[in-house]
Write an enzyme that holds these catalytic residues in place. Structure first.
Site, PDB file in Angstrom:
ATOM      1  N   LEU A   1      28.413  68.614  53.664  1.00  0.00           N
ATOM      2  CA  LEU A   1      28.809  69.647  52.889  1.00  0.00           C
ATOM      3  C   LEU A   1      28.649  70.764  53.813  1.00  0.00           C
ATOM      4  O   LEU A   1      27.682  71.112  54.558  1.00  0.00           O
ATOM      5  CB  LEU A   1      28.048  70.179  51.658  1.00  0.00           C
ATOM      6  CG  LEU A   1      28.566  69.240  50.357  1.00  0.00           C
ATOM      7  CD1 LEU A   1      27.244  69.574  49.148  1.00  0.00           C
ATOM      8  CD2 LEU A   1      29.859  69.640  49.787  1.00  0.00           C
ATOM      9  N   ASP A   2      29.669  71.666  53.802  1.00  0.00           N
ATOM     10  CA  ASP A   2      29.617  72.836  54.643  1.00  0.00           C
ATOM     11  C   ASP A   2      28.472  73.939  54.460  1.00  0.00           C
ATOM     12  O   ASP A   2      28.012  73.796  53.368  1.00  0.00           O
ATOM     13  CB  ASP A   2      30.755  73.894  54.717  1.00  0.00           C
ATOM     14  CG  ASP A   2      32.074  73.037  55.050  1.00  0.00           C
ATOM     15  OD1 ASP A   2      31.979  72.410  56.034  1.00  0.00           O
ATOM     16  OD2 ASP A   2      33.203  73.562  54.816  1.00  0.00           O
ATOM     17  N   PRO A   3      27.702  74.305  55.315  1.00  0.00           N
ATOM     18  CA  PRO A   3      26.761  75.324  54.973  1.00  0.00           C
ATOM     19  C   PRO A   3      26.881  76.404  53.704  1.00  0.00           C
ATOM     20  O   PRO A   3      26.072  76.542  52.937  1.00  0.00           O
ATOM     21  CB  PRO A   3      26.413  76.001  56.356  1.00  0.00           C
ATOM     22  CG  PRO A   3      26.920  75.188  57.291  1.00  0.00           C
ATOM     23  CD  PRO A   3      27.924  74.486  56.500  1.00  0.00           C
TER      24      PRO A   3
ATOM     25  N   ARG B   1      38.991  73.488  52.604  1.00  0.00           N
ATOM     26  CA  ARG B   1      39.332  74.774  53.342  1.00  0.00           C
ATOM     27  C   ARG B   1      40.497  74.805  53.861  1.00  0.00           C
ATOM     28  O   ARG B   1      41.237  75.755  53.926  1.00  0.00           O
ATOM     29  CB  ARG B   1      38.282  74.955  54.366  1.00  0.00           C
ATOM     30  CG  ARG B   1      36.909  75.462  54.021  1.00  0.00           C
ATOM     31  CD  ARG B   1      36.085  75.570  55.249  1.00  0.00           C
ATOM     32  NE  ARG B   1      35.421  74.434  56.077  1.00  0.00           N
ATOM     33  CZ  ARG B   1      35.838  73.994  57.139  1.00  0.00           C
ATOM     34  NH1 ARG B   1      36.454  74.847  57.775  1.00  0.00           N
ATOM     35  NH2 ARG B   1      35.389  72.966  57.487  1.00  0.00           N
TER      36      ARG B   1
END
Length: 315
Positions: free
Chosen positions: A46-48, A180
Site C-alpha cells: 500500500l502507498d504510504p 491513483r
C-alpha cells in the site's frame, strides 16, 4: 555451520490495518517483531498515504502470499478536484490548477468509462520495475521510462459523495489496478484534474473488515503480555487467521493419511475428481488438516506444488 533462524515458528495471517504515513515494509517489520516471527511477508504494498487492509503472512503462510497478491481488492478513495500533482496523490507537488466545472451527467459518463475491463498505463510513481529498478526511482530522478498498458477490471465503481471539490468513490477492482491512475485519468476526463487525498483499502479477497488489527493494538497486547507475564501465543496468536484462508477459493482435495505420506515426500498420487489445469487445496484425513496446494500433472495424478512444514507453534 548452518545459520540458526531467529524468532519463533508461528504460521498464520494477520489482517493489519495499516496507518497512513508509513511504508508497507515498515509495517511488515513491526508486525514480525511483535509476533517474534522467524519469517514474514506482505501481500502487495500500500502507498504510504494509504490506510487499511494489509494481510501479513507469518511462517509457512508466506508460501501462499502470491495468491493474495493476485486477489481482488476494494478501496474507498477521496479525490481533490481542480488540482493535479506529479504523483497523482497529495504526497506530490501540484503541477496544474484548474476550475472545477462539470455536471452530474458528465461525472456519471466519466465514471461509466472506468467500469469493466480496460487497459491502464501504470503511474511512474509505482513499484513496478523497469530494467530491474522500481519506476518510482526513475520518477524521483525526473526520468520517464516506457510503460505498457495492462488489462484491469473494475467490477464496481460506486459514487459515494461530492462535497465541494472532494469526490469520494468506492472501487472494487482486480489485481494491479492503480487507484491513483484512475483518479488522475478521471480528473482529466472531467477537465479539471484530480489527485488522491485519502485512500483506504477495505477488502482483500474475502477477508472480513472487522478482523483487522492496528499496530497500536498489537503494541498494547505485547505490553499486556509483559505486564501480566503472558506468552505471545496467549495474547497475539488468537488474532491469526489460518494460512489456508489465502487459498480458500481453491477446490479441496482430501486425501488419506497413506496418500499424504507420498505427497509430503514430493510424490504424485492418484485421486478422484481432480480438476484439470486448476490448483487445489490439499487436506488430510477426517480432521481435514491443510498441508498445501497441488495440481494435476501430465499423467493425471495429483502432484504437490507447495507444501507446508507441519510443526507445533512456539510460545
Amino acid at each position: 555451520m548452518a545459520r540458526r533462524s531467529r524468532g519463533r515458528f508461528i504460521d498464520g495471517i494477520v489482517l493489519l490495518d495499516k496507518d497512513t504515513g508509513m511504508s508497507s515494509n515498515f509495517a511488515l517489520q513491526r508486525v514480525k517483531r511483535f509476533f517474534n516471527a522467524n519469517k514474514a511477508g506482505h501481500t502487495g504494498a500500500l502507498d504510504p498515504l494509504a490506510t487499511g487492509m494489509l494481510p501479513i503472512c507469518l511462517g509457512e503462510a508466506t508460501k501462499f502470499s502470491q495468491h493474495l497478491l493476485d486477489a481482488d481488492k476494494r478501496y474507498l478513495v477521496t479525490a481533490k478536484l481542480g488540482q493535479r500533482t506529479d504523483t497523482s496523490d497529495s504526497d506530490g507537488e501540484i503541477v496544474q490548477t484548474r476550475e472545477v466545472n462539470f455536471t452530474q451527467e458528465q461525472l456519471d459518463t466519466a465514471l461509466e468509462y472506468f467500469r469493466g475491463e480496460t487497459m491502464q498505463v501504470p503511474s511512474m510513481y509505482s513499484a513496478l520495475k523497469y530494467q530491474g529498478q522500481p519506476l518510482y526511482k526513475y520518477a524521483r530522478e525526473g526520468i520517464e521510462v516506457p510503460r505498457e498498458a495492462r488489462p484491469i477490471n473494475v467490477f464496481e465503481l460506486n459514487f459515494i459523495s461530492l462535497e465541494g471539490d472532494e469526490l469520494t468513490l468506492d472501487i472494487h477492482c482486480s489485481k494491479g489496478t492503480y487507484i491513483r491512475t484512475i483518479t488522475d485519468d478521471l480528473g482529466e476526463m472531467l477537465g479539471c484534474g484530480a489527485h488522491v487525498i485519502m485512500l483506504r483499502r477495505t477488502q482483500v479477497a474475502g477477508y472480513p473488515y472487522d478482523k483487522m488489527v492496528s499496530l497500536k493494538q498489537l503494541e498494547e497486547l505485547v505490553a499486556k503480555a509483559d505486564a501480566e507475564s503472558l506468552t505471545l501465543s496467549e495474547v497475539l496468536d488468537p488474532l491469526l487467521l489460518p494460512m489456508d484462508t489465502a487459498v480458500s477459493g481453491f477446490k479441496e482435495i482430501n486425501v488419506s493419511d497413506e496418500l499424504a505420506t507420498y505427497l509430503m515426500n514430493g510424490n504424485p498420487v492418484q485421486v478422484a475428481n481432480l480438476p484439470v489445469d486448476e490448483l487445489v487445496r490439499i487436506t488430510i484425513g477426517d480432521a481435514r488438516q491443510f498441508v498445501g496446494i497441488g495440481q494435476m500433472n501430465d499423467d493425471g495424478l495429483l502432484a504437490p506444488k507447495r507444501l507446508i512444514v507441519l510443526r507445533e507453534p512456539q510460545d
